[in-house]
Design an enzyme around this catalytic site. Structure first.
Site, PDB file in Angstrom:
ATOM      1  N   ASN A 104       0.539  -1.282  -0.095  1.00 53.10           N
ATOM      2  CA  ASN A 104       0.083  -0.149   0.539  1.00 53.10           C
ATOM      3  C   ASN A 104       0.885   1.244   0.195  1.00 53.10           C
ATOM      4  O   ASN A 104       1.218   1.334   1.010  1.00 53.10           O
ATOM      5  CB  ASN A 104      -0.565   0.332   1.027  1.00 53.10           C
ATOM      6  CG  ASN A 104      -1.937   1.500   0.999  1.00 53.10           C
ATOM      7  OD1 ASN A 104      -1.644   2.012   0.649  1.00 53.10           O
ATOM      8  ND2 ASN A 104      -2.374   1.457   2.332  1.00 53.10           N
ATOM      9  N   TRP A 105       1.218   1.944  -1.247  1.00 54.20           N
ATOM     10  CA  TRP A 105       1.984   2.770  -1.253  1.00 54.20           C
ATOM     11  C   TRP A 105       1.397   4.439  -0.668  1.00 54.20           C
ATOM     12  O   TRP A 105       1.878   5.390  -0.678  1.00 54.20           O
ATOM     13  CB  TRP A 105       2.354   3.714  -2.597  1.00 54.20           C
ATOM     14  CG  TRP A 105       3.160   2.271  -3.228  1.00 54.20           C
ATOM     15  CD1 TRP A 105       3.504   1.292  -2.294  1.00 54.20           C
ATOM     16  CD2 TRP A 105       4.135   2.355  -5.016  1.00 54.20           C
ATOM     17  NE1 TRP A 105       4.504   0.470  -3.648  1.00 54.20           N
ATOM     18  CE2 TRP A 105       4.540   1.240  -4.745  1.00 54.20           C
ATOM     19  CE3 TRP A 105       3.205   3.556  -5.847  1.00 54.20           C
ATOM     20  CZ2 TRP A 105       5.515   1.368  -6.338  1.00 54.20           C
ATOM     21  CZ3 TRP A 105       4.382   2.988  -6.658  1.00 54.20           C
ATOM     22  CH2 TRP A 105       5.160   2.254  -7.163  1.00 54.20           C
ATOM     23  N   HIS A 147      -9.613   1.249   5.111  1.00 51.96           N
ATOM     24  CA  HIS A 147      -8.061   1.421   6.284  1.00 51.96           C
ATOM     25  C   HIS A 147      -8.367   2.378   6.308  1.00 51.96           C
ATOM     26  O   HIS A 147      -9.290   3.143   6.931  1.00 51.96           O
ATOM     27  CB  HIS A 147      -7.388   1.942   4.388  1.00 51.96           C
ATOM     28  CG  HIS A 147      -6.385   1.867   5.213  1.00 51.96           C
ATOM     29  ND1 HIS A 147      -5.516   3.059   6.086  1.00 51.96           N
ATOM     30  CD2 HIS A 147      -4.564   0.976   5.281  1.00 51.96           C
ATOM     31  CE1 HIS A 147      -4.563   2.828   6.388  1.00 51.96           C
ATOM     32  NE2 HIS A 147      -3.485   1.486   5.746  1.00 51.96           N
ATOM     33  N   GLU A 153      -6.268   4.903   7.392  1.00 51.77           N
ATOM     34  CA  GLU A 153      -6.193   6.324   7.310  1.00 51.77           C
ATOM     35  C   GLU A 153      -7.513   6.659   6.597  1.00 51.77           C
ATOM     36  O   GLU A 153      -8.352   7.974   6.856  1.00 51.77           O
ATOM     37  CB  GLU A 153      -5.290   6.535   6.833  1.00 51.77           C
ATOM     38  CG  GLU A 153      -3.854   6.215   8.067  1.00 51.77           C
ATOM     39  CD  GLU A 153      -2.741   5.540   6.757  1.00 51.77           C
ATOM     40  OE1 GLU A 153      -2.641   5.661   5.734  1.00 51.77           O
ATOM     41  OE2 GLU A 153      -1.959   4.621   7.920  1.00 51.77           O
ATOM     42  N   GLU A 186      -5.138  -4.698  10.603  1.00 50.77           N
ATOM     43  CA  GLU A 186      -4.284  -3.935  10.971  1.00 50.77           C
ATOM     44  C   GLU A 186      -4.556  -3.061  12.408  1.00 50.77           C
ATOM     45  O   GLU A 186      -5.605  -1.827  12.245  1.00 50.77           O
ATOM     46  CB  GLU A 186      -4.509  -2.755   9.580  1.00 50.77           C
ATOM     47  CG  GLU A 186      -3.904  -3.521   8.536  1.00 50.77           C
ATOM     48  CD  GLU A 186      -3.671  -2.404   7.338  1.00 50.77           C
ATOM     49  OE1 GLU A 186      -1.863  -2.531   7.063  1.00 50.77           O
ATOM     50  OE2 GLU A 186      -3.842  -1.322   7.126  1.00 50.77           O
ATOM     51  N   GLY A 235       2.306   2.308  10.823  1.00 48.03           N
ATOM     52  CA  GLY A 235       3.297   3.743  10.949  1.00 48.03           C
ATOM     53  C   GLY A 235       4.259   3.272  11.490  1.00 48.03           C
ATOM     54  O   GLY A 235       4.867   4.435  11.806  1.00 48.03           O
ATOM     55  N   SER A 262       3.194  -1.667  10.705  1.00 46.53           N
ATOM     56  CA  SER A 262       4.991  -2.509  10.208  1.00 46.53           C
ATOM     57  C   SER A 262       5.148  -3.725  10.332  1.00 46.53           C
ATOM     58  O   SER A 262       6.574  -3.873  10.607  1.00 46.53           O
ATOM     59  CB  SER A 262       5.793  -1.649  11.926  1.00 46.53           C
ATOM     60  OG  SER A 262       4.679  -0.744  12.254  1.00 46.53           O
ATOM     61  N   GLY A 281       3.134  -1.703   4.854  1.00 43.47           N
ATOM     62  CA  GLY A 281       3.052  -0.286   4.148  1.00 43.47           C
ATOM     63  C   GLY A 281       4.458   0.436   3.874  1.00 43.47           C
ATOM     64  O   GLY A 281       5.051   0.194   2.256  1.00 43.47           O
ATOM     65  N   GLY A 282       4.680   1.469   4.314  1.00 47.26           N
ATOM     66  CA  GLY A 282       6.437   1.663   4.126  1.00 47.26           C
ATOM     67  C   GLY A 282       7.276   1.046   3.719  1.00 47.26           C
ATOM     68  O   GLY A 282       8.206   1.443   2.810  1.00 47.26           O
TER      69      GLY A 282
HETATM   70  P1  PGA Z   1       3.014   0.622   7.995  1.00 41.01           P
HETATM   71  O1  PGA Z   1       1.867   0.084   6.726  1.00 41.01           O
HETATM   72  O2  PGA Z   1       3.933  -0.776   6.713  1.00 41.01           O
HETATM   73  O3  PGA Z   1       3.512   1.747   7.487  1.00 41.01           O
HETATM   74  O4  PGA Z   1       2.820   0.273   9.180  1.00 41.01           O
HETATM   75  C1  PGA Z   1       0.542  -0.125   6.784  1.00 41.01           C
HETATM   76  C2  PGA Z   1      -0.413  -0.206   6.333  1.00 41.01           C
HETATM   77  O5  PGA Z   1      -1.181   1.420   6.701  1.00 41.01           O
HETATM   78  O6  PGA Z   1      -1.321  -0.694   5.815  1.00 41.01           O
END
Ligand code: PGA
Length: 249
Positions: free
Chosen positions: A10-11, A94, A96, A164, A170, A204, A225-226
């Protein structure tokens, strides 16, 4: 019973056209892997990413879609549009999106329905906040999100769940292996198709913890993500998943 293993990147709001070189670095790793490899770039790159991945084992997804097929919704993207641009999957719900855009479980369910109607596989995200975990309410909260976000009364549907924990996204923190095992088992027993539905862990995930997380029986892959922004790290996570698939066989 073997389930698909899925490693999804997931960019988020990262990536300009210069980032498309990522796919030629990942393609040989994806080709060697029994896992399905999915990358969800920002919507501006979905079409170009899908073109860049033609003939490779990499699938492309969106990060969100609108619940409607079309209409007066300035700035939004429909599931049909993502499909038309070359996507096979779309992330919905998600944390976010839930936090930044106030998306409710009902909104997430409507988006998952729209994704299915467009022929996309929805990746439906659930997860508790730190306060909910500290109150010992994580399973109750996540089970309620799942029940209200899943398409209703449907079995045999191709969808993916991503657990998640919000506090792990993050932050460099991950849930303990025992907590992940417990939550994934709790989610699985609440799914309409428990044996076949793929449940990802996200939050993470990095090369150094991927093997432990993916080694759990009820963890069928990762939403990354990251670490999905760096081809070397993402490749290492795909390789960790290959070990899992060999174990499953
Ligand atoms: P992260 O993000 O790996 O940077 O913690 C995961 C995500 O939000 O899908």
């Amino acid at each position: 019973m073997t389930r698909q293993t899925l490693i999804a990147g997931n960019w988020k709001m990262h990536g300009l056209t210069g980032a498309l070189g990522f796919f030629s670095e990942i393609a040989p790793v994806a080709a060697q892997s029994p896992a399905t490899v999915l990358v969800c770039p920002p919507s501006t790159l979905v079409h170009q990413a899908a073109r860049a991945c033609e003939g490779t084992a990499i699938r492309i997804g969106g990060q969100d879609c609108h619940a409607a097929r079309s209409g007066a919704h300035t700035g939004d993207v429909s599931a049909d549009m993502l499909r038309d641009a070359g996507a096979s999957h779309v992330i919905v719900g998600h944390s976010e999106r839930r936090a930044d855009h106030g998306e409710s479980d009902a909104d997430v369910r409507a988006k998952a329905d729209a994704a299915l109607a467009a022929g996309l596989v929805p990746v439906i995200c659930v997860g508790e906040t730190r306060a909910e975990r500290e109150a010992g309410r994580e399973v109750e909260v996540v089970a309620r999100q799942l029940a209200a976000s899943l398409p209703q009364n449907q079995t045999g549907v191709d969808l993916v769940i991503a657990y998640e924990p919000v506090w792990a996204i993050g932050t460099g923190l991950t849930a303990s292996i025992n907590d992940v095992a417990r939550m994934h088992a709790a989610l699985r027993e609440r799914l309409p198709d428990p044996l076949t539905t793929c449940i990802l862990y996200g939050g993470s995930v990095k090369p150094d913890n991927a093997s432990d997380l993916l080694g759990l029986a009820d963890v069928d892959g990762a939403l990354v993500g990251g670490a999905s922004l760096n081809a070397t790290d993402f490749a290492a996570i795909i390789k960790a998943a290959s070990l899992k698939s060999e174990l499953v066989r």
